[in-house]
Enzyme design. Structure first.
Site, PDB file in Angstrom:
ATOM      1  CD  GLU A  54      -0.063  -6.682   8.971  1.00  0.00           C
ATOM      2  OE1 GLU A  54      -0.192  -6.279  10.172  1.00  0.00           O
ATOM      3  OE2 GLU A  54      -0.666  -6.408   8.001  1.00  0.00           O
ATOM      4  CG  ASP A 110      -1.583  -1.297   1.484  1.00  0.00           C
ATOM      5  OD1 ASP A 110      -1.727  -2.080   0.378  1.00  0.00           O
ATOM      6  OD2 ASP A 110      -2.362  -1.296   2.420  1.00  0.00           O
TER       7      ASP A 110
END
Ligand code: 9WN
Length: 444
Positions: free
Chosen positions: A414, A186
């Protein structure tokens, strides 16, 4: 959930001590436990707390992980994902889980406008890296008799066709991305320039992510203002995909996305050939060739392809994970594969923990901030997968060794600090678990 707070077990990178309770859990058991923890039945949450819906490339990675635990469940993951295909044949980046009970994730389903996929689920108007074709071949090689292979093949072929037609109105040979979220990376540094030109309206900024994660490890408020402005622009066009790709406010080519698509097309061709689906085999092979030529056509003198801003016609010369993913292009030259291996193993994208998301010498480097520095297991695994296919077996094995050392140190987090390997972001992350299983069970 015990898949948190892990520390290394000396001498065995496949085993962990769980700090509380202090029980050693083998790495494959921890990975399987993490996938099961996030299992929503027919799809896998990326992390059930922070990301309480189905995401596109996360699901494809999850399917690769399920291939090692329960291949039937892996196929079901892909079926759920592909059944959300919209009327353009776009496979959405988020498929909202109506039943989600945790704090609302933003953007909400309603932020995208009234878009509902044919089977009634709310979806986003954009897509994500097409890892599903890679996952289908991965599952097919382990359980080729599954009844749903033919339908999945047709749906993925439709998605690839969409990407190379409606999303390529200028005939570049590669899909145009219309939102940074489509790259899956992103806030990658290369998107800063194109994003800065996106006009931001007066909408009130609502973020759900900061309820779960530290601000310093996430995209900034400025990033989010631009992300939401792009959602508004897409909604205003009624998600006219061709128009957005031709004249929209954000239009880029991403070597990471294009290389994943090239690999997926070739994998689809392999599966199609195996089940006698001649048309899809031919078309998919031709698409893989087209992507390879398009990428080669805009490579620099060292063979490296850079992200490209279609609004200005300028390359975006940031050495990031997206550039390294070129290792995945089928038939990549030995010379280019070797160059990429040097970059990710010894060069600016190298870390003892895997592949960095941004080069160590970039002035934009923020080692802890999401896609601007940390190491991500899925990227490391994809690079290893590409190098393996390119014949660089030792280099691929070394990348997998680093990936496993990292999760042995910190568990199924993550993303990871590229120096210490300390875990960041969500605590029980599905694609970290899935690619851990894939690397543990690799036999090429
Ligand atoms: C926005 C789910 C997704 C991943 C993306 C990652 C992140 C979402 C977010 O999480 O993006 O799509 O809210 O930050 O960047 O790659 O698919 O894990």
């Amino acid at each position: 959930m015990s898949a948190t707070n892990q520390t290394t077990t000396a001498g065995n990178s496949h085993e962990l001590d769980v700090a509380s309770p202090s029980v050693a859990i083998p790495l494959d058991a921890l990975a399987a436990e993490t996938l099961r923890f996030n299992d929503a039945g027919d799809f896998t949450y990326p992390d059930r707390t922070q990301y309480p819906h189905q995401w596109n490339w996360d699901s494809a990675f999850a399917a690769i992980g399920w291939a090692h635990i329960d291949p039937e469940r892996g196929f079901r993951e892909l079926q759920t994902l592909l059944s959300a295909q919209d009327t353009h044949a776009l496979v959405p980046h988020i498929i909202y889980d109506q039943g989600a009970v945790t704090a609302p994730y933003r953007p909400l389903a309603s932020d995208w406008g009234p878009i509902i996929c044919p089977n009634g689920r709310s979806i986003s108007g954009i897509t994500q890296p097409p890892v599903a074709g890679i996952a289908l071949r991965y599952l097919f090689e382990r359980d080729g008799d599954n009844d749903c292979v033919r339908e999945l093949l047709t749906r993925i072929a439709g998605w690839h066709h969409f990407l190379l037609t409606q999303r390529d109105p200028l005939g570049m040979g590669e899909p145009t991305l219309i939102h940074p979220w489509e790259s899956g990376r992103d806030n990658a540094a290369e998107w800063d320039g194109p994003l800065a030109r996106v006009a931001v309206g007066p909408q009130k900024l609502m973020r759900g992510d900061l309820e779960h994660a530290v601000g310093e490890e996430r995209p900034t408020d400025t990033d989010y203002a631009h992300y939401m402005a792009l959602v508004e622009a897409g909604k205003a066009s009624r998600w006219n995909q061709e128009l957005l790709a031709r004249t929209g406010p954000f239009r880029v080519l991403d070597p990471g996305f294009s290389s994943i698509l090239a690999a997926a097309c070739m994998d689809l061709a392999e599966v199609a050939t195996a089940i006698g689906s001649v048309d899809i085999a031919q078309t998919s092979r031709a698409q893989a060739d087209q992507l390879k030529m398009a990428l080669a056509g805009r490579a620099d003198s060292a063979g490296i392809v850079w992200p490209h801003d279609l609004s200005t016609g300028m390359d975006l010369r940031e050495l990031s994970a997206g550039v390294a993913l070129q290792a995945l292009v089928p038939g990549v030259s030995r010379k280019l594969a070797t160059r990429i291996a040097e970059i990710v193993l010894d060069g600016p994208l190298a870390s003892p923990m895997g592949v960095r998301s941004l080069a160590i010498d970039s002035h934009m480097l923020e080692p802890l901030r999401y896609w601007r520095g940390p190491v991500w297991s899925n990227v490391t695994w994809l690079c290893a997968h590409g190098l393996e296919r390119a014949g660089l077996h030792d280099e691929a094995a070394e990348l997998r060794r680093r990936q496993l050392a990292c999760v042995a140190h910190s568990g199924m987090r993550e993303y990871f600090d590229p120096i210490s390997g300390d875990g960041l972001g969500a605590k029980s992350f599905s694609w970290t678990a899935a690619t851990t299983l894939a690397s543990l069970h690799t036999s090429y």
